[in-house]
Write a protein that holds these residues in place. Structure first.
Motif, PDB file in Angstrom:
ATOM      1  N   ASP A 257      12.612 110.757 -47.294  1.00 33.55           N
ATOM      2  CA  ASP A 257      12.743 112.197 -47.528  1.00 33.55           C
ATOM      3  C   ASP A 257      11.567 112.976 -46.960  1.00 33.55           C
ATOM      4  O   ASP A 257      11.744 114.041 -46.357  1.00 33.55           O
TER       5      ASP A 257
ATOM      6  N   ASP B  86       5.890 112.994 -50.242  1.00 33.85           N
ATOM      7  CA  ASP B  86       7.150 112.658 -50.898  1.00 33.85           C
ATOM      8  C   ASP B  86       7.558 111.264 -50.423  1.00 33.85           C
ATOM      9  O   ASP B  86       7.944 111.079 -49.274  1.00 33.85           O
TER      10      ASP B  86
ATOM     11  N   SER C 171       9.953 109.343 -51.739  1.00 32.18           N
ATOM     12  CA  SER C 171      11.315 108.938 -52.067  1.00 32.18           C
ATOM     13  C   SER C 171      12.056 108.570 -50.782  1.00 32.18           C
ATOM     14  O   SER C 171      11.831 109.145 -49.717  1.00 32.18           O
TER      15      SER C 171
ATOM     16  N   ARG D 192      15.730 106.119 -49.169  1.00 30.51           N
ATOM     17  CA  ARG D 192      16.985 105.428 -49.461  1.00 30.51           C
ATOM     18  C   ARG D 192      17.319 104.510 -48.290  1.00 30.51           C
ATOM     19  O   ARG D 192      16.995 104.816 -47.140  1.00 30.51           O
TER      20      ARG D 192
ATOM     21  N   HIS E 127      18.869 104.100 -53.650  1.00 26.31           N
ATOM     22  CA  HIS E 127      17.735 105.032 -53.675  1.00 26.31           C
ATOM     23  C   HIS E 127      16.504 104.348 -54.264  1.00 26.31           C
ATOM     24  O   HIS E 127      16.613 103.437 -55.087  1.00 26.31           O
TER      25      HIS E 127
ATOM     26  N   GLU F   2      11.766 104.388 -53.813  1.00 25.88           N
ATOM     27  CA  GLU F   2      10.550 105.017 -53.286  1.00 25.88           C
ATOM     28  C   GLU F   2       9.727 103.985 -52.538  1.00 25.88           C
ATOM     29  O   GLU F   2       9.946 102.774 -52.680  1.00 25.88           O
TER      30      GLU F   2
ATOM     31  N   GLN G 276      15.145 102.165 -57.306  1.00 23.41           N
ATOM     32  CA  GLN G 276      15.098 102.834 -58.606  1.00 23.41           C
ATOM     33  C   GLN G 276      15.378 101.835 -59.720  1.00 23.41           C
ATOM     34  O   GLN G 276      16.301 101.027 -59.635  1.00 23.41           O
TER      35      GLN G 276
END
Length: 202
Positions: free
Chosen positions: A80, A121, A123, A125, A147, A149, A169
């Protein structure tokens, strides 16, 4: 939807890690798999702008060349904080030598350079498009996403690609720290594969 009834399937990849994962996922269904690499098929140029386009391009090329059904995976990591990169270019970030240690460092450095002195950021996927093409040209595609990080430094020696820096996650282990069964339970490839099995094999 068309059922898969054939006994032999070409896995349209030259990536040993990807071949191993797909072969493990297919093992319960009694399908004999052979890789595009083993058949000496060339790797087509990935000219698509999405994972789906590239997966379909690879599956179609292998099915037509081998005159057998072919399964192709196009997958990668979208971050992201980097506007979705490396995305469809995930393998290319590893360079011609497929050095994913280098690729992971590039991701880490790019995040830091975009956020000097700040918190990037992290994060991300993993996305997988899985396309099955028959020699008559019919093609069906399924997608899976997981998803998570990014962590630094990378952790674990399992998996392949960006797995050691990706923390899904709800997990305390990166994909690089998980054993194969744990990863297969939650991965993007496993999700796409489950959809394919439910539609074509079950």
């Amino acid at each position: 939807m068309r059922r898969f009834t054939e006994k032999k399937l070409v896995i349209a990849t030259h990536n040993a890690g990807k071949l191993r994962e797909i072969a493990e996922l297919l093992a319960p269904y009694g399908v004999e798999v052979v890789s595009a690499g083993e058949l000496g098929l060339p790797e087509p140029e990935e000219t698509g702008s999405t994972f789906v386009e590239n997966a379909e391009l690879k599956a179609r090329a292998a099915a037509m060349a081998a005159k057998l059904p072919a399964l192709a995976d196009d997958s990668g990591m979208a971050v992201d904080g980097l506007g979705g990169l490396p995305g469809i270019y995930s393998a290319r970030w590893a360079g011609p030598s497929k050095d994913f240690g280098l690729a992971m460092a590039k991701v880490h450095d790019a995040l830091n350079s975009q956020n000097p002195g700040g918190e990037a950021d992290r994060s991300a996927r993993f996305v997988c498009a899985l396309s099955l093409c028959w020699p008559d040209g019919e093609i069906i595609t399924f997608e899976g996403v997981v998803h998570g990080e990014l962590v630094w430094p990378p952790r674990g020696e399992n998996g392949f690609g960006y797995d050691p820096m990706f923390l899904p996650q709800g997990s305390r282990q990166t994909f690089g720290e998980m054993d194969a069964d744990a990863k297969h339970a939650i991965s993007h490839r496993a999700e796409a594969f489950r959809k394919m099995v439910d539609a074509l094999f079950a």
